[in-house]
Design an enzyme around this catalytic site. Structure first.
Site, PDB file in Angstrom:
ATOM      1  N   TYR A  48       2.609   7.173  -3.496  1.00  0.00           N
ATOM      2  CA  TYR A  48       1.658   6.744  -4.539  1.00  0.00           C
ATOM      3  C   TYR A  48       2.039   7.263  -5.936  1.00  0.00           C
ATOM      4  O   TYR A  48       1.471   6.832  -6.930  1.00  0.00           O
ATOM      5  CB  TYR A  48       0.223   7.202  -4.218  1.00  0.00           C
ATOM      6  CG  TYR A  48      -0.299   6.773  -2.861  1.00  0.00           C
ATOM      7  CD1 TYR A  48       0.324   5.773  -2.115  1.00  0.00           C
ATOM      8  CD2 TYR A  48      -1.432   7.374  -2.324  1.00  0.00           C
ATOM      9  CE1 TYR A  48      -0.149   5.403  -0.871  1.00  0.00           C
ATOM     10  CE2 TYR A  48      -1.912   6.998  -1.074  1.00  0.00           C
ATOM     11  CZ  TYR A  48      -1.257   6.018  -0.353  1.00  0.00           C
ATOM     12  OH  TYR A  48      -1.726   5.663   0.885  1.00  0.00           O
ATOM     13  N   HIS A 106       3.864   9.106   7.165  1.00  0.00           N
ATOM     14  CA  HIS A 106       3.216   7.932   6.557  1.00  0.00           C
ATOM     15  C   HIS A 106       3.383   6.682   7.424  1.00  0.00           C
ATOM     16  O   HIS A 106       2.433   5.956   7.678  1.00  0.00           O
ATOM     17  CB  HIS A 106       3.791   7.698   5.157  1.00  0.00           C
ATOM     18  CG  HIS A 106       2.910   6.876   4.282  1.00  0.00           C
ATOM     19  ND1 HIS A 106       2.906   6.966   2.913  1.00  0.00           N
ATOM     20  CD2 HIS A 106       1.975   5.932   4.572  1.00  0.00           C
ATOM     21  CE1 HIS A 106       2.031   6.116   2.408  1.00  0.00           C
ATOM     22  NE2 HIS A 106       1.454   5.472   3.393  1.00  0.00           N
TER      23      HIS A 106
HETATM   24  N1  LIG Z   1      -1.586   5.308   5.478  1.00  0.00           N
HETATM   25  C1  LIG Z   1      -1.303   4.149   4.951  1.00  0.00           C
HETATM   26  O1  LIG Z   1      -0.306   3.504   5.268  1.00  0.00           O
HETATM   27  C2  LIG Z   1      -2.237   3.573   3.921  1.00  0.00           C
HETATM   28  C3  LIG Z   1      -2.132   2.222   3.555  1.00  0.00           C
HETATM   29  C4  LIG Z   1      -3.034   1.717   2.618  1.00  0.00           C
HETATM   30  C5  LIG Z   1      -3.995   2.546   2.065  1.00  0.00           C
HETATM   31  N2  LIG Z   1      -4.071   3.869   2.416  1.00  0.00           N
HETATM   32  C6  LIG Z   1      -5.091   4.779   1.836  1.00  0.00           C
HETATM   33  O2  LIG Z   1      -6.366   4.181   2.003  1.00  0.00           O
HETATM   34  C7  LIG Z   1      -7.026   4.090   0.734  1.00  0.00           C
HETATM   35  C8  LIG Z   1      -7.997   2.933   0.705  1.00  0.00           C
HETATM   36  O3  LIG Z   1      -7.370   1.696   0.948  1.00  0.00           O
HETATM   37  P1  LIG Z   1      -7.141   0.583  -0.187  1.00  0.00           P
HETATM   38  O4  LIG Z   1      -7.095   1.235  -1.505  1.00  0.00           O
HETATM   39  O5  LIG Z   1      -5.963  -0.209   0.226  1.00  0.00           O
HETATM   40  O6  LIG Z   1      -8.396  -0.409  -0.047  1.00  0.00           O
HETATM   41  P2  LIG Z   1      -9.995  -0.257   0.068  1.00  0.00           P
HETATM   42  O7  LIG Z   1     -10.415   1.149  -0.096  1.00  0.00           O
HETATM   43  O8  LIG Z   1     -10.400  -0.978   1.299  1.00  0.00           O
HETATM   44  O9  LIG Z   1     -10.503  -1.141  -1.160  1.00  0.00           O
HETATM   45  C9  LIG Z   1     -10.340  -0.747  -2.485  1.00  0.00           C
HETATM   46  C10 LIG Z   1     -10.926  -1.842  -3.391  1.00  0.00           C
HETATM   47  O10 LIG Z   1     -12.353  -1.906  -3.222  1.00  0.00           O
HETATM   48  C11 LIG Z   1     -12.979  -1.780  -4.503  1.00  0.00           C
HETATM   49  N3  LIG Z   1     -14.220  -1.015  -4.306  1.00  0.00           N
HETATM   50  C12 LIG Z   1     -14.329   0.252  -3.846  1.00  0.00           C
HETATM   51  N4  LIG Z   1     -15.623   0.616  -3.725  1.00  0.00           N
HETATM   52  C13 LIG Z   1     -16.360  -0.441  -4.150  1.00  0.00           C
HETATM   53  C14 LIG Z   1     -17.755  -0.670  -4.259  1.00  0.00           C
HETATM   54  N5  LIG Z   1     -18.650   0.243  -3.881  1.00  0.00           N
HETATM   55  N6  LIG Z   1     -18.174  -1.875  -4.756  1.00  0.00           N
HETATM   56  C15 LIG Z   1     -17.266  -2.835  -5.121  1.00  0.00           C
HETATM   57  N7  LIG Z   1     -15.922  -2.662  -5.025  1.00  0.00           N
HETATM   58  C16 LIG Z   1     -15.462  -1.473  -4.541  1.00  0.00           C
HETATM   59  C17 LIG Z   1     -11.995  -1.049  -5.376  1.00  0.00           C
HETATM   60  O11 LIG Z   1     -12.242  -1.432  -6.717  1.00  0.00           O
HETATM   61  P3  LIG Z   1     -12.189  -0.383  -7.951  1.00  0.00           P
HETATM   62  O12 LIG Z   1     -10.867   0.308  -7.880  1.00  0.00           O
HETATM   63  O13 LIG Z   1     -12.378  -1.287  -9.104  1.00  0.00           O
HETATM   64  O14 LIG Z   1     -13.322   0.588  -7.779  1.00  0.00           O
HETATM   65  C18 LIG Z   1     -10.657  -1.583  -4.865  1.00  0.00           C
HETATM   66  O15 LIG Z   1     -10.368  -2.833  -5.450  1.00  0.00           O
HETATM   67  C19 LIG Z   1      -5.849   3.969  -0.236  1.00  0.00           C
HETATM   68  O16 LIG Z   1      -6.235   4.199  -1.561  1.00  0.00           O
HETATM   69  C20 LIG Z   1      -4.913   5.010   0.335  1.00  0.00           C
HETATM   70  O17 LIG Z   1      -5.336   6.315  -0.028  1.00  0.00           O
HETATM   71  C21 LIG Z   1      -3.206   4.379   3.343  1.00  0.00           C
END
Ligand SMILES: NC(=O)c1ccc[n+]([C@@H]2O[C@H](COP(=O)([O-])OP(=O)(O)OC[C@H]3O[C@@H](n4cnc5c(N)ncnc54)[C@H](OP(=O)(O)O)[C@@H]3O)[C@@H](O)[C@H]2O)c1
Length: 271
Positions: A48, A106
């Site tokens: 990241y 990861h």
């Molecule tokens: N281990 C792995 O391989 C892996 C892969 C992918 C992700 N991850 C981890 O998982 C975390 C979360 O996954 P993600 O970022 O892919 O997706 P997510 O958390 O499912 O979705 C994030 C999206 O939802 C929006 N959002 C969040 N809360 C909200 C609310 N209360 N109301 C309306 N919109 C909302 C955010 O907008 P805003 O930003 O505008 O608030 C963003 O666009 C990542 O950040 C990372 O740390 C790990």
């Protein structure tokens, strides 16, 4: 903040802040806001590119180190024994920390045997550089391989999990082996806001689709790490513990699975 107990007796907050896509000043600001609101777990990864920005927020915060839970991840190119140890030191340096609360592989690698990476991670734990060790994106066969090599080491498997990707078999396997799942992309990267069932349940119970999705996961003893960048979203996602989860919402949400996998780089084989 609700916590889950890991198999070694250590605790992990049930909710954390996902930071993929957050960088630089914005990242520092969001992490600071999250800590002020009450978040204690922050999820990051070498990939990241935001360790230094997170370090700035942690250093400026009043929250004591022992109350924080910082997770980071080793990327695929560093999974060999020596490279992994070197990478872990570099990441700690970037985060300005003496230890990770949780250090994860990861992504599994078809090239480096998991036993080799886990040997290095076990030694990092013994050296006090990681309180807990885990993996990410591991399927049941890969978990079996890891458990065969080091039965007690793996405490967490971080995987994609949300109402439209309900990985029940993986969850059951994790439960039987005392491994906590952490759901990444718990809001299906925003798709939950388009889901008509979640929208109507949200209206009925005055909750957002995000709150319903996160609470559904936590009810299953799955930790959640939603990413959010506005204060309103951070706050909304934190407010998932102090209300009863309606039985009909739980029942309806069991039926939303569509095997809707959003992140699939081709390995491992998720089918
Ligand atoms: N281990 C792995 O391989 C892996 C892969 C992918 C992700 N991850 C981890 O998982 C975390 C979360 O996954 P993600 O970022 O892919 O997706 P997510 O958390 O499912 O979705 C994030 C999206 O939802 C929006 N959002 C969040 N809360 C909200 C609310 N209360 N109301 C309306 N919109 C909302 C955010 O907008 P805003 O930003 O505008 O608030 C963003 O666009 C990542 O950040 C990372 O740390 C790990």
């Amino acid at each position: 903040m609700k916590e889950f107990e890991l198999k070694n007796g250590n605790k992990m907050p049930a909710l954390g802040l996902g930071t993929s896509g957050l960088r630089g000043k914005e990242c520092t600001q969001v992490v600071k806001e999250a800590l002020e609101l009450g978040y204690r777990q922050v999820d990051t990864a070498d990939m990241y590119g935001n360790h230094r920005a997170i370090a700035e927020a942690l250093n400026e915060s009043d929250v004591r180190r022992e109350d924080l839970f910082i997770t980071s991840k080793i990327q695929s190119e560093d999974l060999e024994y020596k490279k992994l140890k070197k990478a872990a030191d570099r990441l700690l340096n970037e985060l300005d920390l003496k230890y990770f609360d949780l250090l994860l592989i990861h992504w599994p690698s078809p090239e480096v045997p998991v036993e080799e990476s886990l040997k290095a991670m076990k030694e990092l734990k013994e050296a006090g550089k990681a309180k807990n060790i885990g993996v990410s994106n591991f399927t049941i066969p890969l978990l079996k391989e890891a458990l065969a090599a080091y039965p007690d080491l793996i405490t967490v498997n971080q995987v994609e999990f949300h109402p439209t990707l309900y990985q029940k078999e993986l969850l059951d396997f994790a439960f039987k082996n005392d491994i906590i799942l952490t759901a990444y992309a718990p809001l299906a990267q925003g798709e939950v806001f388009e889901n008509s069932v979640l929208k109507s349940l949200g209206e009925k119970y005055d909750k957002s689709p995000a709150q319903l999705a996160l609470r559904w996961l936590v009810e299953k003893n799955i930790a959640v790490i939603p990413k959010a960048s506005s204060k309103a979203h951070l706050k909304n996602n934190l407010e998932i513990f102090d209300w009863d989860f309606p039985i009909d919402a739980a029942r309806e949400m069991e039926l939303l699975d569509q095997n809707n996998r959003l992140i699939d780089p081709g390995y491992p084989n998720f089918d």
